[in-house]
Design a protein around this motif. Sequence first.
Motif, PDB file in Angstrom:
ATOM      1  N   UNK A  62       0.797  -1.216   0.000  1.00  0.00           N
ATOM      2  CA  UNK A  62       0.000   0.000   0.000  1.00  0.00           C
ATOM      3  C   UNK A  62       0.831   1.268   0.000  1.00  0.00           C
ATOM      4  N   UNK A  63       2.129   1.155   0.278  1.00  0.00           N
ATOM      5  CA  UNK A  63       3.000   2.335   0.239  1.00  0.00           C
ATOM      6  C   UNK A  63       3.441   2.670  -1.181  1.00  0.00           C
ATOM      7  N   UNK A  64       2.985   1.880  -2.178  1.00  0.00           N
ATOM      8  CA  UNK A  64       3.323   2.141  -3.570  1.00  0.00           C
ATOM      9  C   UNK A  64       4.669   1.603  -3.994  1.00  0.00           C
ATOM     10  N   UNK A  65       5.256   0.751  -3.174  1.00  0.00           N
ATOM     11  CA  UNK A  65       6.581   0.216  -3.485  1.00  0.00           C
ATOM     12  C   UNK A  65       6.539  -1.270  -3.787  1.00  0.00           C
ATOM     13  N   UNK A  66       7.464  -1.680  -4.657  1.00  0.00           N
ATOM     14  CA  UNK A  66       7.748  -3.088  -4.914  1.00  0.00           C
ATOM     15  C   UNK A  66       9.103  -3.352  -4.283  1.00  0.00           C
ATOM     16  N   UNK A  67       9.188  -4.466  -3.568  1.00  0.00           N
ATOM     17  CA  UNK A  67      10.452  -4.835  -2.933  1.00  0.00           C
ATOM     18  C   UNK A  67      10.834  -6.243  -3.350  1.00  0.00           C
ATOM     19  N   UNK A  68      12.148  -6.466  -3.488  1.00  0.00           N
ATOM     20  CA  UNK A  68      12.648  -7.810  -3.693  1.00  0.00           C
ATOM     21  C   UNK A  68      13.445  -8.195  -2.456  1.00  0.00           C
ATOM     22  N   UNK A  69      13.136  -9.372  -1.947  1.00  0.00           N
ATOM     23  CA  UNK A  69      13.815  -9.909  -0.761  1.00  0.00           C
ATOM     24  C   UNK A  69      14.456 -11.233  -1.125  1.00  0.00           C
ATOM     25  N   UNK A  70      15.610 -11.513  -0.550  1.00  0.00           N
ATOM     26  CA  UNK A  70      16.150 -12.852  -0.727  1.00  0.00           C
ATOM     27  C   UNK A  70      15.462 -13.776   0.280  1.00  0.00           C
ATOM     28  N   UNK A  71      15.730 -15.058   0.170  1.00  0.00           N
ATOM     29  CA  UNK A  71      15.031 -16.018   1.028  1.00  0.00           C
ATOM     30  C   UNK A  71      15.357 -15.867   2.507  1.00  0.00           C
ATOM     31  N   UNK A  72      16.402 -15.128   2.838  1.00  0.00           N
ATOM     32  CA  UNK A  72      16.706 -14.885   4.253  1.00  0.00           C
ATOM     33  C   UNK A  72      15.893 -13.706   4.790  1.00  0.00           C
ATOM     34  N   UNK A  73      15.226 -12.971   3.882  1.00  0.00           N
ATOM     35  CA  UNK A  73      14.438 -11.808   4.289  1.00  0.00           C
ATOM     36  C   UNK A  73      15.141 -10.479   4.089  1.00  0.00           C
ATOM     37  N   UNK A  74      16.382 -10.496   3.607  1.00  0.00           N
ATOM     38  CA  UNK A  74      17.119  -9.254   3.360  1.00  0.00           C
ATOM     39  C   UNK A  74      16.565  -8.562   2.116  1.00  0.00           C
ATOM     40  N   UNK A  75      16.366  -7.264   2.207  1.00  0.00           N
ATOM     41  CA  UNK A  75      15.840  -6.488   1.084  1.00  0.00           C
ATOM     42  C   UNK A  75      16.953  -6.255   0.059  1.00  0.00           C
ATOM     43  N   UNK A  76      16.715  -6.668  -1.192  1.00  0.00           N
ATOM     44  CA  UNK A  76      17.683  -6.471  -2.270  1.00  0.00           C
ATOM     45  C   UNK A  76      17.502  -5.113  -2.930  1.00  0.00           C
ATOM     46  N   UNK A  77      16.252  -4.688  -3.132  1.00  0.00           N
ATOM     47  CA  UNK A  77      15.964  -3.365  -3.692  1.00  0.00           C
ATOM     48  C   UNK A  77      14.517  -2.972  -3.394  1.00  0.00           C
ATOM     49  N   UNK A  78      14.264  -1.675  -3.505  1.00  0.00           N
ATOM     50  CA  UNK A  78      12.934  -1.093  -3.316  1.00  0.00           C
ATOM     51  C   UNK A  78      12.716  -0.086  -4.434  1.00  0.00           C
ATOM     52  N   UNK A  79      11.539  -0.145  -5.087  1.00  0.00           N
ATOM     53  CA  UNK A  79      11.212   0.808  -6.148  1.00  0.00           C
ATOM     54  C   UNK A  79       9.790   1.314  -5.956  1.00  0.00           C
ATOM     55  N   UNK A  80       9.624   2.616  -5.967  1.00  0.00           N
ATOM     56  CA  UNK A  80       8.303   3.248  -5.912  1.00  0.00           C
ATOM     57  C   UNK A  80       7.727   3.238  -7.319  1.00  0.00           C
ATOM     58  N   UNK A  81       6.479   2.758  -7.453  1.00  0.00           N
ATOM     59  CA  UNK A  81       5.805   2.737  -8.754  1.00  0.00           C
ATOM     60  C   UNK A  81       4.452   3.418  -8.636  1.00  0.00           C
ATOM     61  N   UNK A  82       4.048   4.153  -9.650  1.00  0.00           N
ATOM     62  CA  UNK A  82       2.749   4.815  -9.653  1.00  0.00           C
ATOM     63  C   UNK A  82       2.585   5.796  -8.507  1.00  0.00           C
ATOM     64  N   UNK A  83       1.353   6.257  -8.338  1.00  0.00           N
ATOM     65  CA  UNK A  83       1.063   7.199  -7.252  1.00  0.00           C
ATOM     66  C   UNK A  83       0.121   6.598  -6.219  1.00  0.00           C
ATOM     67  N   UNK A  84      -0.132   5.305  -6.316  1.00  0.00           N
ATOM     68  CA  UNK A  84      -0.992   4.618  -5.354  1.00  0.00           C
ATOM     69  C   UNK A  84      -0.365   3.303  -4.958  1.00  0.00           C
ATOM     70  N   UNK A  85      -1.067   2.560  -4.127  1.00  0.00           N
ATOM     71  CA  UNK A  85      -0.568   1.273  -3.673  1.00  0.00           C
ATOM     72  C   UNK A  85      -0.440   0.266  -4.801  1.00  0.00           C
ATOM     73  N   UNK A  86       0.447  -0.702  -4.624  1.00  0.00           N
ATOM     74  CA  UNK A  86       0.640  -1.788  -5.583  1.00  0.00           C
ATOM     75  C   UNK A  86      -0.327  -2.910  -5.212  1.00  0.00           C
TER      76      UNK A  86
END
Length: 122
Positions: free
Chosen positions: A24-48
């Motif tokens: 709902x923050x409008x971001x897509x995140x990629x996490x590895x299987x340990x839960x570490x965030x690899x990257x975060x990208x804001x898309x659009x002006x509303x929630x994903x």
Amino acid sequence: VVHPANITCVRLWPARTSVVTGSGDGCVRMLDFSGAVEWVTKVGSGGVLCTDIHPQARSGESSLIAAGSMDGSVTVLEGSRGAALASTRPHSKYVVRAIWGGDGSMLVCCSPDQSVSILRFS
């Protein structure tokens, strides 16, 4: 905490041992299987609301991710770093589903605006 807002969608990417989430923050995140965030990208002006991984990415041949948002937009991301490669707003209401078709040359999305959009890629 993975996102500071509600997590609305998740996709498993076994070939990369990763998980792709939208929120709902409008971001897509990629996490590895340990839960570490690899990257975060804001898309659009509303929630994903939805994400999908390109069919060829499952075998490692591609690394594209599609994300549909509350503002009616669909964004294509490069999976290894999260960079936005393309974005369009084919709907007047939120995108509830975006899915890569067959060989990945098209992306189909739908919305409560009573429409379906077919986006073609070359």
